[in-house]
Enzyme design. Structure first.
Site, PDB file in Angstrom:
ATOM      1  N   HIS A 176       0.838  -1.203   0.000  1.00 48.06           N
ATOM      2  CA  HIS A 176       0.000   0.000   0.000  1.00 48.06           C
ATOM      3  C   HIS A 176       0.876   1.258   0.000  1.00 48.06           C
ATOM      4  O   HIS A 176       0.739   2.136  -0.850  1.00 48.06           O
ATOM      5  CB  HIS A 176      -0.917  -0.020   1.235  1.00 48.06           C
ATOM      6  CG  HIS A 176      -1.800   1.177   1.358  1.00 48.06           C
ATOM      7  ND1 HIS A 176      -3.108   1.192   0.933  1.00 48.06           N
ATOM      8  CD2 HIS A 176      -1.561   2.422   1.849  1.00 48.06           C
ATOM      9  CE1 HIS A 176      -3.645   2.385   1.158  1.00 48.06           C
ATOM     10  NE2 HIS A 176      -2.713   3.150   1.721  1.00 48.06           N
ATOM     11  N   GLU A 177       1.788   1.322   0.960  1.00 53.78           N
ATOM     12  CA  GLU A 177       2.660   2.498   1.044  1.00 53.78           C
ATOM     13  C   GLU A 177       3.584   2.562  -0.172  1.00 53.78           C
ATOM     14  O   GLU A 177       3.927   3.648  -0.633  1.00 53.78           O
ATOM     15  CB  GLU A 177       3.469   2.487   2.350  1.00 53.78           C
ATOM     16  CG  GLU A 177       2.630   2.415   3.634  1.00 53.78           C
ATOM     17  CD  GLU A 177       1.561   3.503   3.734  1.00 53.78           C
ATOM     18  OE1 GLU A 177       1.707   4.554   3.087  1.00 53.78           O
ATOM     19  OE2 GLU A 177       0.554   3.272   4.449  1.00 53.78           O
TER      20      GLU A 177
ATOM     21  N   HIS B 146       1.839   4.460  -2.836  1.00 60.58           N
ATOM     22  CA  HIS B 146       1.977   5.911  -2.612  1.00 60.58           C
ATOM     23  C   HIS B 146       3.366   6.382  -3.056  1.00 60.58           C
ATOM     24  O   HIS B 146       3.524   7.402  -3.703  1.00 60.58           O
ATOM     25  CB  HIS B 146       1.803   6.233  -1.119  1.00 60.58           C
ATOM     26  CG  HIS B 146       0.377   6.216  -0.645  1.00 60.58           C
ATOM     27  ND1 HIS B 146      -0.609   6.974  -1.249  1.00 60.58           N
ATOM     28  CD2 HIS B 146      -0.229   5.572   0.389  1.00 60.58           C
ATOM     29  CE1 HIS B 146      -1.764   6.782  -0.605  1.00 60.58           C
ATOM     30  NE2 HIS B 146      -1.558   5.926   0.389  1.00 60.58           N
TER      31      HIS B 146
ATOM     32  N   GLU C 251      -4.612   7.947  -2.999  1.00 62.82           N
ATOM     33  CA  GLU C 251      -5.118   6.696  -2.440  1.00 62.82           C
ATOM     34  C   GLU C 251      -5.398   5.684  -3.554  1.00 62.82           C
ATOM     35  O   GLU C 251      -5.234   4.474  -3.370  1.00 62.82           O
ATOM     36  CB  GLU C 251      -6.392   6.975  -1.619  1.00 62.82           C
ATOM     37  CG  GLU C 251      -6.933   5.793  -0.843  1.00 62.82           C
ATOM     38  CD  GLU C 251      -6.082   5.387   0.357  1.00 62.82           C
ATOM     39  OE1 GLU C 251      -5.094   6.085   0.670  1.00 62.82           O
ATOM     40  OE2 GLU C 251      -6.398   4.347   0.987  1.00 62.82           O
TER      41      GLU C 251
END
Lengths: 491, 491
Positions: free
Chosen positions: B260-261, B264, B290
Site C-alpha cells: 500500500h505504502e 503511494h 489513495e
C-alpha cells in the site's frame, strides 16, 4: 536578554533541524537524496545566517553591549548572564565581520574542494588537489584578515577556540615533543594479533552498549547508529545521537569510537535544557568538547581499572578470540604504540606528534613560508623527523585528512588541546577522588559523571576555556598534567 | 511564474525538511526528544505559513490571476502552467481565508485532542473525549464557513479533495451499499488459520522487499522502515520513505501495508523532479493518491496473477507455515471477508461500508442533526445496519480512528474515492493491456508502472481530479467499475 534569547532560540531550533538532517544524511538517507538534502541544508544555513546577522539581533545586542568592543553596558547581570552576553557578542562579531560575498565564495570553494580532495586521496593524486588547496590557503589568509587579528593564523585559531593564539599553542606543544618521541622510540611493541581476528558486528554492538552504560548512555534520550565516519550530533539535551563504524577485524576501532563519541554526547546531554538556545546551553569550545571525549576514550577507556570491570564482559562476548588472553595482555595490546602514518589510527602517545606536524605545516602554509607544491615533501620529512615513519604515498601522507579541504585551518591544534585539558582536569578530579580506580574497577562511574557535569557541562559557555580551566583546576592550561600522565602510564 | 516557483521551491524545501523530521519522529527518534521535535516542527510550519500567505507571494500571484475569483489574467500559458497557476491560487485561498487566530485555536485544540483521544481509546472512555469532539465539530463548522461554501461540509470535503461535494459523495456511495452488503452476507468464510502462525519478522522483511520490487522500489532513492503505523513520507522524488509494521502472527498485515505504502511511494517517485516546488510536482489529490496505493494493494496485491508469481517465494520464505497450503487456499484466505469492527483490519469488500458509516455520521455531526453525546449509539446501530457487526465497546467503535481528533472531518470519503478511482483507471488499463495478467504472473509489472507514470504521476497537479479521470478513462468518476470489479472477483 529576553529578546536575544528568543531570537537565539529560533536559531537553535533551525540548528537542531539541520542537525537531524545531517545525521540522517550520514546514517539512513537513500544515496539518491543527496542533491536535495544539500539544498535543504543550504536553506537552513541561510535562515540561520539571516537571523544571526539581522537588524533585530543587532539592535537588541546593541542595547546591552558596545557592538564595537563588546563591553557590557548594563548593570545587575549575573556572572552567567555576563558570560552569555559575551558569547552572543563574539558569535555576532564572527558572523558579521565576513562579507557575504566572501562567505559564499568560501562555501562554494570548500564544497567543491572536498569532492576533489576525496577523489585525489582515492587516486593518490596530490596534483589534482593542489590548486584547490592553494586557493583555500589564500582565502583562509584573507579570512584571518577580515576577522581583524594582526596574525591571520591567530584569527583562524580563535574562530575554533576562543582566545587561542599561535604563541599559546607553541608554548603548549613545545614541551611535548621530546618526551613523546622518546617513548615511541623506546617502548616495546606487544603482541596484539588477537585484536585482528574476526569479531562479529552484532556482538561488537552489544559490547559497545555495555561500555556506553558507564557513561550513562540512556536510550530514552540517545541513539547509537553506524556511519562511515563516527560522529556525535546532539540537537538538544533530550535528543543526542552518536555513530560509530564497525571493522570486523578491528573491534577496538568500533568500541573506542563509541566511547569517544559517548564522551561528546555526555557533555551535550548535561547542558541545561532550560537555557536551550542561549550560549548557556552550548559547549564551552571545541577543545573543551574534545577533552570530554578523550577523557572517556583514553584516560578511562584505555585504563586498567576500566577493563578490570569490562574485560570479563569482552571475554564473555568473544570467547574464542579472547579466552586465552589475559587482562594484562589485552591492556598492553590496546595501549600499544602503533607506527602508523595515519592520525586517526594512531595511539595516545603518537597522536600529539601527528597534530604537532599539522600545526607546524599549516602555520607555514598560512605564513607563506611553505608553498602548497612543496607540501608532500615537507610532510614526509616532518613525519620522519617527528614519528620516524615514511608514508608510502601522499594518500596516507598529506592527503589523509579532510580538514584543509574544508578550509579548517586552525582546527587541528584543538585535538591536542583536548588531551591537555582532559589530563589537567583529570589530575584535579583524581586529587578530589583518590578512590576513582577502585570504583571504576567495579563499573561505578557515577561520581565521575557527576563531577564532569558540575565542573564543566552545566556551565555552558558562561566561562571562556581559559576561565573554565582556571576555575576548576586552579591553574592556566599547561602541558604538565598530560606529560606526567603519559610518562607514568607508559614507564 | 518564475517568481512564484521560486517562493514555492523554498516552501517545498521547508516541507521536505519537516517531512524528514516527522519521519524520524516515527522511526528512530529517542522518545525523550518529542518536546523539542514539536517545537522544531511548529517553527517550520510557521515559516511555511509566512511564505504562503506573505505579501511577496500575494503580489506575484496577483500579477497572474484575479485574487478574488482565481481567473487567469495572462495569455500564452501552456495547459500545465494554467493548471499550476490554478493550484497556486487554490492553496493561497485556503491558506489566507482562515484568520490566524482561528488557525492557532484549531491547532492547539486538535493537538490536545489527539492526546485525549489516545488515552480515551486506551481506557474505553468516550466521555473523556466527548467535550473535545464537541469543540472540534464546532470549529470545523466554523472552518467550513470561513472557507466560504454554502454547506460547511462541502468546504471540508473540498479542502481534502478539490471540487468534491457532499452531493457527489452521496451519488457515488449510494449504489455501493446493497451489492456490498449482499456480498458480506453471502460469502463463505474460508480457512485462514495458517495466516495466524508465527512468521519471523526478518523473513517478513525479506518478503516485503521482494514484493516492493514489483513496484520498482529502488533503495538508491527509497527506504522501508518500521513504525507503529505505516505511512509514506516522500520529501522529493529522489528521497521517498515508507514504513510498515510487523505483527509476527499476521504476516499479511506487514506485506499489505508495505505494498500500500509502496503504491503511494511510486506516485511520489514519478513526480517530475524538474518541477520540484511547483504544483506540477505535487500529487493531484488525496483520493488520487489513495487510488495509487489501493491499485497495488488490492487490485494487484490481492490478485491471483500477482500471487501466481510471488506465492512460491512466500512458500520459500515460510516453508513450515505454507508447505501444505495451495495457491488457491492462500488466495482465498487473503481475500476472506472479515467480520471486524475495525476499519484498518477490514477486507476490500467491507472497507467501503466502514467509510460510508463514517461519512453518514460525520455529516450528521456537522449538520447538528447528531449530537456528540449520541455518537456511540448511532455508531453501533449503523455498524449493525451496514456491516452486521456489534462493536464490543467504544474503543473498537467510534473511538477507533484518529481522524476526528485531528479535526479531519471530510477526510474519510477520500478513502473510498481512492478505490473508485483505482477501479475505473484499472478498467481502462485492462482494455489497453489485456495481457496484464499473463505478465503479472511472470512478475513483470513494467508496463503497468509505465502506464501509471504517464497517465497519472507525471502530470502532478496540472489537472484537477475530475479532469484527470475524464482525460484518462473518458468518463467522470462513477461507482460502476468498482462494483463490477468487486462482483466479478467475489462471485
Amino acid at each position: 536578554m529576553k529578546e536575544l534569547n528568543e531570537i537565539s532560540r529560533e536559531i537553535a531550533l533551525l540548528h537542531s533541524t539541520a542537525g537531524i538532517l545531517s545525521w540522517d544524511q550520514e546514517t539512513y538517507m537513500p544515496k539518491g537524496g543527496s542533491a536535495i538534502r544539500a539544498e535543504e541544508l543550504a536553506l537552513l544555513s541561510q535562515l540561520i545566517h539571516q537571523r544571526r546577522t539581522g537588524k533585530k539581533f543587532r539592535t537588541e545586542l546593541g542595547k546591552l553591549v558596545d557592538l564595537e568592543t563588546g563591553e557590557i553596558r548594563v548593570d545587575g547581570l549575573s556572572r552567567a548572564e555576563r558570560g552569555a552576553l559575551r558569547a552572543y557578542h563574539r558569535d555576532w562579531s564572527l558572523a558579521t565581520r565576513l562579507p557575504e560575498k566572501f562567505v559564499r565564495e568560501f562555501a562554494l570553494l570548500t564544497s567543491e574542494s572536498q569532492q576533489v580532495w576525496a577523489s585525489a586521496r582515492a587516486d593518490n593524486a596530490f596534483g589534482r588537489f593542489a590548486p584547490y588547496l592553494e586557493r583555500i590557503v589564500h582565502l583562509c589568509r584573507q579570512k584571518g584578515e577580515y576577522l581583524g587579528a594582526e596574525d591571520p593564523y591567530d584569527a583562524l585559531l580563535d574562530e575554533h577556540e576562543p582566545n587561542l593564539t599561535r604563541r599559546k599553542v607553541e608554548t603548549l606543544f613545545k614541551p611535548l615533543k621530546t618526551p613523546l618521541q622518546e617513548l615511541i622510540r623506546r617502548l616495546p611493541r606487544p603482541d596484539s594479533s588477537f585484536l585482528q581476528k574476526r569479531y562479529a558486528p552484532s556482538k561488537q554492538m552489544a559490547m559497545s552498549y555495555e561500555l556506553l552504560e558507564a557513561l550513562g548512555f540512556d536510550p530514552h534520550y540517545s541513539r547509537l547508529d553506524l556511519s562511515a565516519h563516527p560522529f556525535c550530533d546532539a540537537t538538544h539535551p533530550s535528543d543526542g545521537r552518536i555513530t560509530s563504524h564497525i571493522l570486523p577485524n578491528n573491534p577496538m576501532y568500533h568500541l573506542t569510537a563509541a566511547i569517544h563519541e559517548g564522551g561528546h554526547l555526555l557533555y551535550e546531554r548535561n547542558l541545561p535544557p532550560s537555557h536551550y538556545g542561549s550560549p548557556l546551553s552550548e559547549a564551552a569550545s571545541t577543545a573543551i568538547h574534545e577533552s570530554q571525549s578523550r577523557w572517556w576514550e583514553t584516560l578511562i577507556g584505555q585504563s586498567l581499572p576500566f577493563w578490570r570491570h569490562f574485560y570479563p564482559r569482552m571475554q564473555h562476548h568473544f570467547k574464542s578470540q579472547l579466552a586465552d588472553v589475559s587482562l594484562t595482555q589485552f591492556y598492553k595490546a590496546i595501549n600499544a604504540i602503533k607506527s602508523t602514518p595515519i592520525r586517526v589510527d594512531s595511539d595516545e602517545v603518537s597522536y600529539s606528534l601527528h597534530i604537532i606536524l599539522r600545526f607546524e605545516l599549516e602555520t607555514a602554509l598560512i605564513d607563506g613560508t611553505l608553498e602548497v607544491r612543496d607540501l608532500p615533501d615537507a610532510w614526509n620529512s616532518k613525519m620522519e623527523e617527528l614519528l620516524y615513519i615514511t608514508p608510502k604515498n601522499n594518500a596516507e601522507g598529506c592527503l589523509q585528512d579532510i580538514h584543509w579541504s574544508m578550509g579548517g585551518f586552525g582546527y587541528f591544534p584543538t585535538y591536542t588541546l583536548g588531551n591537555l585539558y582532559a589530563a589537567q582536569l583529570f589530575a584535579t578530579f583524581e586529587k578530589e577522588h583518590p578512590d576513582w580506580a577502585t570504583k571504576a574497577a567495579k563499573g561505578d562511574f557515577q561520581e565521575m559523571r557527576q563531577w564532569l557535569k558540575q565542573q564543566i557541562h552545566t556551565h555552558g559557555r558562561a566561562y571562556t576555556p581559559p576561565e573554565l580551566i582556571k576555575r576548576v583546576t586552579g591553574h592556566a592550561l599547561s602541558p604538565e598534567a598530560y606529560t606526567t600522565y603519559i610518562l607514568e602510564k607508559y614507564s
